[in-house]
Write an enzyme that holds these catalytic residues in place. Structure first.
Site, PDB file in Angstrom:
ATOM      1  CG  HIS A 179      -1.974   1.031   1.521  1.00  0.00           C
ATOM      2  ND1 HIS A 179      -1.791   2.366   1.789  1.00  0.00           N
ATOM      3  CD2 HIS A 179      -3.145   0.970   1.133  1.00  0.00           C
ATOM      4  CE1 HIS A 179      -2.923   2.898   1.882  1.00  0.00           C
ATOM      5  NE2 HIS A 179      -3.714   2.005   1.473  1.00  0.00           N
ATOM      6  CG  ASP A 198       0.134  -2.240   6.357  1.00  0.00           C
ATOM      7  OD1 ASP A 198      -0.715  -2.752   6.858  1.00  0.00           O
ATOM      8  OD2 ASP A 198       0.064  -1.895   5.154  1.00  0.00           O
ATOM      9  CD  GLN A 241      -7.235  -4.217   3.956  1.00  0.00           C
ATOM     10  OE1 GLN A 241      -8.196  -5.069   4.132  1.00  0.00           O
ATOM     11  NE2 GLN A 241      -7.355  -3.162   3.596  1.00  0.00           N
ATOM     12  CE  LYS A 251      -7.375   0.091   6.327  1.00  0.00           C
ATOM     13  NZ  LYS A 251      -8.136   0.377   4.790  1.00  0.00           N
ATOM     14  CB  CYS A 288      -3.550   3.406  -1.539  1.00  0.00           C
ATOM     15  SG  CYS A 288      -4.916   4.506  -1.234  1.00  0.00           S
TER      16      CYS A 288
HETATM   17  N1  PMP Z   1      -2.205  -0.768   4.702  1.00  0.00           N
HETATM   18  C1  PMP Z   1      -2.906  -1.387   4.084  1.00  0.00           C
HETATM   19  C2  PMP Z   1      -2.843  -2.795   3.486  1.00  0.00           C
HETATM   20  C3  PMP Z   1      -4.204  -0.866   3.942  1.00  0.00           C
HETATM   21  O1  PMP Z   1      -5.290  -1.578   3.176  1.00  0.00           O
HETATM   22  C4  PMP Z   1      -4.623   0.505   4.349  1.00  0.00           C
HETATM   23  C5  PMP Z   1      -6.204   0.929   4.173  1.00  0.00           C
HETATM   24  N2  PMP Z   1      -6.449   0.846   2.804  1.00  0.00           N
HETATM   25  C6  PMP Z   1      -3.531   1.154   5.018  1.00  0.00           C
HETATM   26  C7  PMP Z   1      -2.499   0.375   5.099  1.00  0.00           C
HETATM   27  C8  PMP Z   1      -3.851   2.425   5.481  1.00  0.00           C
HETATM   28  O2  PMP Z   1      -4.724   2.337   6.732  1.00  0.00           O
HETATM   29  P1  PMP Z   1      -5.254   3.933   7.342  1.00  0.00           P
HETATM   30  O3  PMP Z   1      -5.671   4.660   6.193  1.00  0.00           O
HETATM   31  O4  PMP Z   1      -6.216   3.440   8.191  1.00  0.00           O
HETATM   32  O5  PMP Z   1      -3.886   4.443   7.825  1.00  0.00           O
END
Ligand code: PMP
Length: 406
Positions: free
Chosen positions: A124, A201, A204, A227, A365
């Site tokens: 991401h 990270d 997910q 999430k 992203c």
């Molecule tokens: N890492 C991953 C794998 C994600 O899916 C996301 C959110 N789409 C993020 C990081 C970022 O999370 P946040 O916007 O809640 O900081």
């Protein structure tokens, strides 16, 4: 099976019963954010109504109540991911802030110009851009683990990336685009052979299956509350205590100090060293309530339910002409990214929306991953603990109908 009563689970989420454009809402955008159960909303409302005061410094009753809830939330998080100590749990605004915190503190404390961090093709942007900022500020270099056509990281090639300059590996546990569940334990094992720590990270993964940071043996782990059925604006960084002790603070301000004078400031003990300013103590209580809710359902039950949905949806989608699904890892989580024929992902998403079906479209992203796949974006359906087989049927019928329009 009986324990997992989907009707009673859904009654905890009133928003799922609403209609959009006169159609029942089918919410398949859980990878972006999840809906919140009543118990979370009630807990937060209850705190604002009964125990709202700034935490930690107050001698008065309400401040102590709020502090108790905030620190109890830390313990709940610690147990939920099986960390050893509450000192290892830092509250942040989310995964993004968590990665920025580690990137910034780790680079300042442990990286010299020319040192290297290893990330992966499927990251991401929040696990790419912070390292690029560090590259610009500290002269560090970024190495990238390649991915095969199934959407799995090629670990043997990762092994080749380690040099004497490698200082950190930072990878996602589950891809928000492909659903690939990366073999974190094995990645950690290999990195540790080189004496290199690993940041995971977990944005997910935490909502979908049991995460045990001691079992993974990762050095840092981060996730977002929103999430995982908790409120927005709160997240967690886990770090092994020995690492967090050594890292310099991230932001400066109140809460994170022991003593301050204009000549010299000393920093607070863990975990407060990394928590400058008033935390969102109501959100931390909400997050703890959400994690308790997940525990009451059982992470294994949630995982089984979502995997059944994912498998069923994949089979059904494959019966549609021109269907291309991205990501064929054997270990795959509750995410399906696809395209149909030449239909643009935005058109598919917009037309599904008119049928009441909420999916995400675009690059998610993860533009470098899109480049690797040779596409500009996908349609992504991502499942949550409250989705049903009937919803999958309606979703697949919707995709079939839209596909027939082109
Ligand atoms: N890492 C991953 C794998 C994600 O899916 C996301 C959110 N789409 C993020 C990081 C970022 O999370 P946040 O916007 O809640 O900081």
């Amino acid at each position: 099976k009986d324990m997992y009563n989907i009707t009673s689970i859904r009654s905890e989420f009133p928003i799922l019963s609403r209609q959009v454009y006169g159609k029942p809402l089918i919410y398949l955008d859980n990878g972006a954010t999840t809906q919140k159960p009543l118990c979370v909303l009630d807990a937060m409302r209850h705190e604002y109504l009964n125990a709202n005061a700034n935490v930690h410094r107050g001698v008065h009753y309400l401040s102590q109540k709020a502090t108790d809830l905030h620190e109890a939330a830390r313990t709940t998080v610690r147990k939920f991911i099986n960390a050893q100590s509450d000192n290892e749990i830092i509250f942040t605004r989310g995964t993004t802030e968590g990665i920025n915190l580690i990137a910034s503190s780790f680079c300042e404390g442990f990286m010299q110009p020319g040192d290297e961090v290893i990330i992966s093709t499927m990251e991401h942007h929040s696990n790419i851009v912070p390292w690029q900022l560090m590259a610009a500020r500290h002269g560090i270099a970024i190495r990238v683990i390649p991915m095969d056509d199934n959407g799995e990281l090629i670990l043997d090639e990762m092994d080749q990336l380690f040099t004497s300059r490698t200082k950190l590996v930072s990878v996602m546990q589950v891809s928000n685009v492909l659903g690939t569940v990366n073999p974190i334990k094995e990645i950690v094992r290999r990195a540790h052979l080189h004496g290199v720590p690993v940041l995971v990270d977990g944005a997910q993964s935490v909502p979908h299956f049991k995460v045990d940071v001691q079992d993974l043996d990762c050095d840092f782990f981060t996730f977002s509350g929103h999430k995982a059925y908790g409120p927005t604006g709160v997240g967690v960084v886990y770090g092994k205590e020995e690492w967090l002790e050594k890292l310099p603070p991230y932001q400066g301000g109140g809460e994170m100090i022991a003593t301050v004078s204009f000549e010299k400031t000393t920093f607070a003990e863990l975990p407060f060293k990394f928590e400058a300013g008033t935390p969102d103590y109501v959100a931390t209580h909400g997050l703890a309530t959400a994690l308790d809710f997940l525990s009451s359902l059982g992470m294994d039950n949630i995982q089984r339910h979502e995997q059944e949905l994912t498998r069923y949806a994949t089979e059904q989608l494959k019966t549609i002409d021109g269907m291309r699904i991205f990501g064929h890892s054997i270990d795959k989580d509750a995410v399906i990214s696809f395209l149909v024929g030449d239909i643009h992902h935005l058109d598919m998403g917009t037309l599904l929306d008119r049928l009441g079906i909420a999916v995400r479209t675009g690059h998610h992203c993860a533009q470098p991953l899109m480049a690797r796949l040779g596409i500009s974006g996908t349609v992504r359906a991502s499942f949550g603990l409250y989705n049903t087989r009937e919803e999958v049927d309606a979703f697949v019928a919707g995709v079939r109908r839209v596909s027939a329009m082109f």
